[in-house]
Design a protein around this motif. Structure first.
Motif, PDB file in Angstrom:
ATOM      1  N   ILE A   1     -47.919  49.820 -81.887  1.00 15.03           N
ATOM      2  CA  ILE A   1     -48.054  48.361 -81.819  1.00 15.03           C
ATOM      3  C   ILE A   1     -49.447  47.924 -82.260  1.00 15.03           C
ATOM      4  CG2 ILE A   1     -48.167  46.411 -80.212  1.00 15.03           C
ATOM      5  CD1 ILE A   1     -45.872  47.837 -78.686  1.00 15.03           C
TER       6      ILE A   1
ATOM      7  N   ALA B   1     -46.710  40.913 -76.644  1.00 20.13           N
ATOM      8  CA  ALA B   1     -46.074  41.480 -77.836  1.00 20.13           C
ATOM      9  C   ALA B   1     -46.734  40.966 -79.106  1.00 20.13           C
ATOM     10  CB  ALA B   1     -44.589  41.129 -77.854  1.00 20.13           C
TER      11      ALA B   1
ATOM     12  N   ALA C   1     -42.531  43.173 -80.811  1.00 18.01           N
ATOM     13  CA  ALA C   1     -42.572  44.424 -80.061  1.00 18.01           C
ATOM     14  C   ALA C   1     -43.838  44.453 -79.230  1.00 18.01           C
ATOM     15  CB  ALA C   1     -42.528  45.620 -81.011  1.00 18.01           C
TER      16      ALA C   1
ATOM     17  N   PRO D   1     -42.086  49.770 -72.913  1.00 15.58           N
ATOM     18  CA  PRO D   1     -41.993  49.073 -74.198  1.00 15.58           C
ATOM     19  C   PRO D   1     -40.885  48.019 -74.201  1.00 15.58           C
ATOM     20  CG  PRO D   1     -41.117  51.289 -74.373  1.00 15.58           C
ATOM     21  CD  PRO D   1     -41.691  51.169 -73.008  1.00 15.58           C
TER      22      PRO D   1
ATOM     23  N   ALA E   1     -38.855  45.016 -76.969  1.00 14.78           N
ATOM     24  CA  ALA E   1     -38.616  44.503 -78.324  1.00 14.78           C
ATOM     25  C   ALA E   1     -37.697  43.295 -78.242  1.00 14.78           C
ATOM     26  CB  ALA E   1     -37.988  45.570 -79.211  1.00 14.78           C
TER      27      ALA E   1
ATOM     28  N   GLU F   1     -33.064  40.764 -76.440  1.00 18.25           N
ATOM     29  CA  GLU F   1     -34.210  41.569 -76.046  1.00 18.25           C
ATOM     30  C   GLU F   1     -33.760  42.899 -75.455  1.00 18.25           C
ATOM     31  OE1 GLU F   1     -36.983  37.886 -74.538  1.00 18.25           O
ATOM     32  OE2 GLU F   1     -35.950  39.113 -73.056  1.00 18.25           O
TER      33      GLU F   1
END
Length: 187
Positions: A12, A55, A64, A87, A89, A100
């Motif tokens: 990321i 994110a 992400a 994590p 996304a 999501e």
């Protein structure tokens, strides 16, 4: 799981060099969740839920980052609390609807009616959800939506006085469903 989380965090942070991105966004979500099919006795126990996202939004429809989640519920004679991080996304399916997914490593504890801990647990979870978004301002989004989650772990410690038949190493699994409201901000 900690190595996977570290790898995702590095990706990321380094992704802007490889992909075009629009910047950071943060979101705060509050809601109500109902635990179901649990192995720890919290079937159909509802309670509050909050989760926070940080994110990177990439050009197009993908974001992400990391999610921190807190959940709790109170039954007739006991209560549980779960904290997870992992994590996250998001994919914007249409201009106003996003889906999501979040993975988490969680820690959970339960208390009896007298406030004594009955068990401590840890494990992994998955959360799938959707949001209907409204753009309140240029950089502020207000959303509402629903989610379903699943967790699996093991009991790490069990109080000798729990009286519920728990044993260390036993399974801690269950489903969670609920609704949430959120605000997301893009600097």
């Amino acid at each position: 799981m900690r190595y996977q989380t570290l790898l995702i965090a590095v990706v990321i942070l380094l992704a802007p060099r490889a992909l075009a991105y629009e910047g950071w966004e943060s979101g705060a979500h509050v809601g109500y969740a109902v635990a179901q099919r649990t192995t720890t006795g919290f079937d159909n126990v509802g309670g509050s839920l909050a989760y926070f996202d940080l994110a990177r939004r990439f050009r197009g429809d993908v974001a992400a980052g990391m999610r921190t989640m807190m959940q709790g519920g109170r039954g007739s004679s006991s209560e549980y609390y779960r904290l997870g991080v992992g994590p996250y996304a998001s994919y914007r399916a249409t201009e106003k609807v996003a889906v999501e997914m979040a993975l988490s490593r969680f820690s959970e504890s339960a208390l009896d009616a007298g406030g004594e801990r009955t068990y401590k647990s840890s494990g992994y979870g998955v959360m799938l959800g959707w949001e209907r978004r409204t753009y309140a301002a240029e950089r502020l989004t207000i959303s509402w939506g629903g989610f379903v989650g699943w967790h699996q772990g093991r009991l790490d410690a069990v109080a000798a006085t729990s009286g519920r038949g728990f044993r260390t190493g036993a399974a801690n699994t269950g489903l969670t469903r609920g609704l949430a409201l959120s605000m997301a901000f893009r600097p």
